[in-house]
Motif scaffolding. Structure first.
Motif, PDB file in Angstrom:
ATOM      1  N   UNK A   8     -39.631  -9.258  23.143  1.00  0.00           N
ATOM      2  CA  UNK A   8     -38.540  -9.823  22.348  1.00  0.00           C
ATOM      3  C   UNK A   8     -37.600 -10.602  23.261  1.00  0.00           C
ATOM      4  N   UNK A   9     -37.422 -11.915  23.029  1.00  0.00           N
ATOM      5  CA  UNK A   9     -36.531 -12.699  23.895  1.00  0.00           C
ATOM      6  C   UNK A   9     -35.104 -12.184  23.801  1.00  0.00           C
ATOM      7  N   UNK A  10     -34.380 -12.271  24.879  1.00  0.00           N
ATOM      8  CA  UNK A  10     -32.979 -11.849  24.862  1.00  0.00           C
ATOM      9  C   UNK A  10     -32.192 -12.664  25.875  1.00  0.00           C
ATOM     10  N   UNK A  11     -30.920 -12.873  25.554  1.00  0.00           N
ATOM     11  CA  UNK A  11     -30.040 -13.607  26.454  1.00  0.00           C
ATOM     12  C   UNK A  11     -29.623 -12.713  27.622  1.00  0.00           C
ATOM     13  N   UNK A  12     -29.138 -13.340  28.689  1.00  0.00           N
ATOM     14  CA  UNK A  12     -28.678 -12.564  29.844  1.00  0.00           C
ATOM     15  C   UNK A  12     -27.444 -11.755  29.493  1.00  0.00           C
ATOM     16  N   UNK A  13     -26.685 -12.247  28.537  1.00  0.00           N
ATOM     17  CA  UNK A  13     -25.492 -11.531  28.090  1.00  0.00           C
ATOM     18  C   UNK A  13     -25.586 -11.286  26.590  1.00  0.00           C
ATOM     19  N   UNK A  14     -24.982 -10.226  26.135  1.00  0.00           N
ATOM     20  CA  UNK A  14     -25.002  -9.912  24.709  1.00  0.00           C
ATOM     21  C   UNK A  14     -24.272 -10.987  23.914  1.00  0.00           C
ATOM     22  N   UNK A  15     -24.763 -11.242  22.721  1.00  0.00           N
ATOM     23  CA  UNK A  15     -24.243 -12.313  21.877  1.00  0.00           C
ATOM     24  C   UNK A  15     -22.821 -12.013  21.415  1.00  0.00           C
ATOM     25  N   UNK A  16     -21.997 -13.035  21.458  1.00  0.00           N
ATOM     26  CA  UNK A  16     -20.642 -12.942  20.904  1.00  0.00           C
ATOM     27  C   UNK A  16     -20.636 -13.764  19.621  1.00  0.00           C
ATOM     28  N   UNK A  17     -20.414 -13.107  18.487  1.00  0.00           N
ATOM     29  CA  UNK A  17     -20.461 -13.788  17.195  1.00  0.00           C
ATOM     30  C   UNK A  17     -19.077 -14.303  16.799  1.00  0.00           C
ATOM     31  N   UNK A  18     -19.029 -15.563  16.369  1.00  0.00           N
ATOM     32  CA  UNK A  18     -17.812 -16.123  15.781  1.00  0.00           C
ATOM     33  C   UNK A  18     -17.749 -15.709  14.312  1.00  0.00           C
ATOM     34  N   UNK A  19     -16.582 -15.803  13.682  1.00  0.00           N
ATOM     35  CA  UNK A  19     -16.465 -15.377  12.276  1.00  0.00           C
ATOM     36  C   UNK A  19     -17.473 -16.049  11.351  1.00  0.00           C
ATOM     37  N   UNK A  20     -17.782 -17.326  11.588  1.00  0.00           N
ATOM     38  CA  UNK A  20     -18.698 -18.036  10.692  1.00  0.00           C
ATOM     39  C   UNK A  20     -20.163 -17.719  10.983  1.00  0.00           C
ATOM     40  N   UNK A  21     -20.450 -16.955  12.037  1.00  0.00           N
ATOM     41  CA  UNK A  21     -21.830 -16.574  12.350  1.00  0.00           C
ATOM     42  C   UNK A  21     -22.316 -15.413  11.495  1.00  0.00           C
ATOM     43  N   UNK A  22     -21.405 -14.686  10.876  1.00  0.00           N
ATOM     44  CA  UNK A  22     -21.766 -13.508  10.095  1.00  0.00           C
ATOM     45  C   UNK A  22     -21.908 -13.865   8.614  1.00  0.00           C
ATOM     46  N   UNK A  57     -29.978  -6.428  20.320  1.00  0.00           N
ATOM     47  CA  UNK A  57     -29.963  -6.742  18.893  1.00  0.00           C
ATOM     48  C   UNK A  57     -28.596  -6.593  18.257  1.00  0.00           C
ATOM     49  N   UNK A  58     -27.611  -6.158  19.014  1.00  0.00           N
ATOM     50  CA  UNK A  58     -26.260  -5.979  18.475  1.00  0.00           C
ATOM     51  C   UNK A  58     -25.300  -6.935  19.176  1.00  0.00           C
ATOM     52  N   UNK A  59     -24.333  -7.488  18.448  1.00  0.00           N
ATOM     53  CA  UNK A  59     -23.352  -8.360  19.103  1.00  0.00           C
ATOM     54  C   UNK A  59     -22.478  -7.573  20.067  1.00  0.00           C
ATOM     55  N   UNK A  60     -21.795  -8.297  20.935  1.00  0.00           N
ATOM     56  CA  UNK A  60     -21.052  -7.676  22.024  1.00  0.00           C
ATOM     57  C   UNK A  60     -19.919  -6.781  21.534  1.00  0.00           C
ATOM     58  N   UNK A  61     -19.388  -7.028  20.338  1.00  0.00           N
ATOM     59  CA  UNK A  61     -18.265  -6.220  19.861  1.00  0.00           C
ATOM     60  C   UNK A  61     -18.707  -4.969  19.108  1.00  0.00           C
ATOM     61  N   UNK A  62     -20.011  -4.686  19.104  1.00  0.00           N
ATOM     62  CA  UNK A  62     -20.519  -3.475  18.477  1.00  0.00           C
ATOM     63  C   UNK A  62     -21.216  -2.615  19.522  1.00  0.00           C
ATOM     64  N   UNK A  63     -21.167  -1.293  19.377  1.00  0.00           N
ATOM     65  CA  UNK A  63     -21.865  -0.441  20.342  1.00  0.00           C
ATOM     66  C   UNK A  63     -23.372  -0.601  20.202  1.00  0.00           C
ATOM     67  N   UNK A  64     -24.125  -0.469  21.314  1.00  0.00           N
ATOM     68  CA  UNK A  64     -25.588  -0.562  21.227  1.00  0.00           C
ATOM     69  C   UNK A  64     -26.140   0.457  20.249  1.00  0.00           C
TER      70      UNK A  64
END
Length: 342
Positions: free
Chosen positions: A227-241, A173-180
């Motif tokens: 809860x569905x989840x990707x194989x890798x944690x999501x990487x958010x672009x600036x416009x995704x937030x 549930x957290x993007x890759x640049x944030x700690x779990x």
């Protein structure tokens, strides 16, 4: 969830009686006894009540302590009322023989017993499925737990946050640049309640087919696994937030995010990297009008939940305060109407 038929038993010594109810709802005439705290169990009872069941809550003497949890409106916790409005209450001290007898009596006249007691507490109280099925073979005995049997036959008490962590949601549930970190919204508690309600519905259907009750069980961990989840944690672009504007926050729609160059041209930014800074120069409503006119639909971010009740977009989803409930609340997410024979 799991649904297991109750053992074959001699005829019940007490016959359940169906209460009168709103015949337009599918669970009219079904009686549920709920002995549950916090979110997971009460959420299941709440869903069954919205479907037409009569739900009787068993609370300790003096009432559930959660009734006093802030915020409070109309003398009761808003969070508690959201899950338990419309249920009747019977107080019983389960540590006493008299209190346990009260639950037995209630269960004997019910279709469903629903609880989220700590692991092993049902047998310690003498209120386990075997004991109650001996009295009422058609009872749907539904239990919710934190971890089920995934961590052994006597698992630790599980909470929403622990289930999120153990089930991988704290990372998913957290993007890759944030700690779990677990979501502050009790995701598995809410989803776990929905899963348990579905298990009860499956149990009621199975009972009609085989004319005997069953055990239905689910856990927070089993809910987390859905809860569905990707194989890798999501990487958010600036416009995704969510992006700050002059008076709030704006979230670009999926179509807009897929066309960053057009977003930049629409808001007058030299490039996608400068969109965020440019949006700070005008109000949210002003930018929404520009983006929608350009075929880039976006939405304002709500930071005041009280405003939802006055938003025309939510008129059918949110019930306004009334004489019985002094705060806005979600409407039932479904309607049922009987078709007129042709």
């Amino acid at each position: 969830w799991t649904v297991a038929p109750a053992p074959l038993a001699p005829p019940a010594r007490v016959t359940a009686t169906a209460p009168a109810g709103d015949a337009s709802r599918p669970l009219a005439g079904v009686r549920v006894v709920e002995s549950a705290r916090r979110v997971q169990g009460p959420m299941a009872g709440h869903v069954l009540r919205m479907l037409g069941a009569e739900v009787v809550r068993v609370e300790p003497p003096g009432g559930d302590p959660q009734r006093a949890q802030p915020p409070v409106a109309g003398g009761c916790s808003v969070r508690f009322s959201a899950l338990n409005h419309g249920k009747s209450v019977v107080e019983a001290d389960l540590t006493t023989r008299r209190g346990r007898a009260t639950v037995v009596e209630l269960a004997a006249g019910a279709d469903v017993l629903l609880h989220n007691w700590a692991p092993g507490k049902d047998r310690a109280l003498g209120l386990d499925a075997d004991a109650l099925h001996a009295l009422h073979p058609r009872l749907v005995y539904a239990s919710a737990s934190g971890f089920g049997t995934a961590l052994g036959p006597v698992p630790p008490i599980g909470t929403d946050y622990l289930a999120q962590v153990h089930g991988g949601l704290a990372a998913a549930l957290r993007p890759a640049d944030e700690p779990p970190a677990p979501s502050l919204m009790t995701v598995t508690d809410v989803l776990g309640g929905l899963v348990l309600a579905q298990a009860v519905l499956a149990g009621l259907l199975a009972r009609e087919r085989v004319n005997r009750g069953c055990r239905a069980s689910s856990s927070l961990l089993s809910a987390a696994a859905l809860v569905p989840r990707a194989r890798r944690r999501t990487v958010l672009a600036p416009l995704d937030r969510p992006l700050p504007t002059a008076d709030g926050l704006l979230c670009l729609g999926a179509e807009a995010r897929s066309r960053p160059g057009e977003v930049a041209r629409t808001v007058g930014a030299p490039g996608a990297d400068a969109v965020g800074e440019r949006l700070r120069s005008r109000t949210t409503d002003a930018w929404l009008a520009e983006l929608r006119a350009a075929g880039l639909p976006s939405v304002a971010v709500r930071t005041d939940l009280a405003a939802l009740a006055a938003d025309p977009a939510f008129a059918r989803a949110v019930l306004p305060p009334d004489a019985h409930v002094p705060y806005a609340r979600p409407a039932a997410p479904w309607t049922f109407t009987e078709e007129t024979p042709a």
